[in-house]
Scaffold this motif. Structure first.
Motif, PDB file in Angstrom:
ATOM      1  N   ARG A  71     -43.858   8.535  33.067  1.00  0.00           N
ATOM      2  CA  ARG A  71     -44.400   9.895  33.196  1.00  0.00           C
ATOM      3  C   ARG A  71     -43.292  10.923  33.374  1.00  0.00           C
ATOM      4  O   ARG A  71     -43.427  12.067  32.960  1.00  0.00           O
ATOM      5  CB  ARG A  71     -45.365   9.979  34.386  1.00  0.00           C
ATOM      6  N   ARG A  72     -42.189  10.525  33.991  1.00  0.00           N
ATOM      7  CA  ARG A  72     -41.044  11.431  34.187  1.00  0.00           C
ATOM      8  C   ARG A  72     -40.069  11.382  33.012  1.00  0.00           C
ATOM      9  O   ARG A  72     -39.047  12.060  33.022  1.00  0.00           O
ATOM     10  CB  ARG A  72     -40.295  11.054  35.461  1.00  0.00           C
ATOM     11  N   LEU A 131     -48.654   2.833  28.796  1.00  0.00           N
ATOM     12  CA  LEU A 131     -47.251   3.235  28.872  1.00  0.00           C
ATOM     13  C   LEU A 131     -46.713   3.741  27.538  1.00  0.00           C
ATOM     14  O   LEU A 131     -45.792   4.561  27.511  1.00  0.00           O
ATOM     15  CB  LEU A 131     -46.382   2.072  29.361  1.00  0.00           C
ATOM     16  N   THR A 132     -47.274   3.258  26.435  1.00  0.00           N
ATOM     17  CA  THR A 132     -46.805   3.665  25.113  1.00  0.00           C
ATOM     18  C   THR A 132     -47.685   4.731  24.476  1.00  0.00           C
ATOM     19  O   THR A 132     -47.402   5.180  23.369  1.00  0.00           O
ATOM     20  CB  THR A 132     -46.703   2.446  24.178  1.00  0.00           C
ATOM     21  N   ASP A 133     -48.728   5.157  25.177  1.00  0.00           N
ATOM     22  CA  ASP A 133     -49.626   6.208  24.684  1.00  0.00           C
ATOM     23  C   ASP A 133     -48.892   7.551  24.746  1.00  0.00           C
ATOM     24  O   ASP A 133     -48.278   7.867  25.763  1.00  0.00           O
ATOM     25  CB  ASP A 133     -50.885   6.254  25.556  1.00  0.00           C
ATOM     26  N   PRO A 134     -48.949   8.351  23.709  1.00  0.00           N
ATOM     27  CA  PRO A 134     -48.288   9.659  23.744  1.00  0.00           C
ATOM     28  C   PRO A 134     -48.797  10.562  24.875  1.00  0.00           C
ATOM     29  O   PRO A 134     -48.096  11.468  25.307  1.00  0.00           O
ATOM     30  CB  PRO A 134     -48.609  10.285  22.380  1.00  0.00           C
ATOM     31  N   GLN A 138     -49.436  13.028  30.551  1.00  0.00           N
ATOM     32  CA  GLN A 138     -50.546  13.838  31.058  1.00  0.00           C
ATOM     33  C   GLN A 138     -51.276  13.177  32.222  1.00  0.00           C
ATOM     34  O   GLN A 138     -52.144  13.796  32.835  1.00  0.00           O
ATOM     35  CB  GLN A 138     -51.539  14.130  29.928  1.00  0.00           C
ATOM     36  N   VAL A 139     -50.963  11.912  32.516  1.00  0.00           N
ATOM     37  CA  VAL A 139     -51.604  11.230  33.645  1.00  0.00           C
ATOM     38  C   VAL A 139     -51.273  12.026  34.896  1.00  0.00           C
ATOM     39  O   VAL A 139     -50.136  12.425  35.122  1.00  0.00           O
ATOM     40  CB  VAL A 139     -51.123   9.772  33.774  1.00  0.00           C
ATOM     41  N   ARG A 140     -52.295  12.284  35.701  1.00  0.00           N
ATOM     42  CA  ARG A 140     -52.110  13.092  36.911  1.00  0.00           C
ATOM     43  C   ARG A 140     -52.555  12.343  38.147  1.00  0.00           C
ATOM     44  O   ARG A 140     -53.419  11.480  38.091  1.00  0.00           O
ATOM     45  CB  ARG A 140     -52.954  14.364  36.830  1.00  0.00           C
ATOM     46  N   GLU A 141     -51.977  12.757  39.257  1.00  0.00           N
ATOM     47  CA  GLU A 141     -52.427  12.303  40.565  1.00  0.00           C
ATOM     48  C   GLU A 141     -53.415  13.346  41.076  1.00  0.00           C
ATOM     49  O   GLU A 141     -53.226  14.534  40.869  1.00  0.00           O
ATOM     50  CB  GLU A 141     -51.252  12.184  41.529  1.00  0.00           C
TER      51      GLU A 141
END
Length: 184
Positions: A71-72, A131-134, A138-141
């Protein structure tokens, strides 16, 4: 037992089994309940024992640091990738073609392995897919101060895992803080 946010990407559903209240799959009963919630998304597991719990938890614990790094835009920890790759290699998949009257030709995925290995491989496969999804960036906490759940927002302004729970708590807290200031 209720599981929060079921229906997100399978890898996020797995990660969300570790909540601020604790580990929801810390034993066979918890994992069996979670697997029942995931019906149709994973191969059926006839009996859930400590082996399946250990396998699912190992994948989950490797998935979190890998997801945080990706994500980073950083390289995932080597140990996390080693655990995920080992789970995938322990139960490789292959397609089996079969003819069914009325439905025609179909291809089912098979993973010849013990139940714990198969479960770990399916979960690791879901993690690899995320992990390989473009859209992984955008995954958020959840923004609620006491929530640790993750989600992939369908709308860019989504801030909470469940608006009716965490969102309402945040709005109520703001309301009381505002009125406390007015009465002070």
């Amino acid at each position: 037992m209720t599981f929060p946010l079921v229906g997100e990407h399978l890898a996020l559903d797995l990660l969300n089994t570790r909540t601020a209240q604790g580990d929801l799959v810390d034993g066979p009963a918890g994992l069996a309940a979670w697997l029942a919630e995931q019906a149709g998304r994973l191969s059926a597991v006839d009996r859930v024992g400590e082996g399946e719990v250990a396998a699912a938890r190992a994948v989950r614990e490797a998935a979190r640091p890998a997801l945080d790094a990706v994500r980073r835009g950083e390289r995932p920890p080597a140990e996390a990738l080693r655990v995920l790759n080992a789970a995938l290699a322990a139960a490789p998949s292959h397609r089996v073609l079969a003819w069914s009257e009325g439905a025609g030709l179909g291809a089912a995925v098979r993973r010849p392995a013990d139940p714990a290995g198969r479960l770990a491989a399916e979960l690791a496969d879901a993690v690899a897919e995320l992990l390989t999804d473009p859209r992984v960036g955008q995954v958020r906490e959840c923004e609620a101060h006491d929530c640790v759940l993750l989600f992939l927002p369908a709308h860019p302004r989504r801030r909470w895992c469940v608006a009716g729970v965490c969102g309402n708590r945040a709005r109520v807290a703001r309301y009381y803080a505002r009125h406390k200031e007015e009465t002070a």
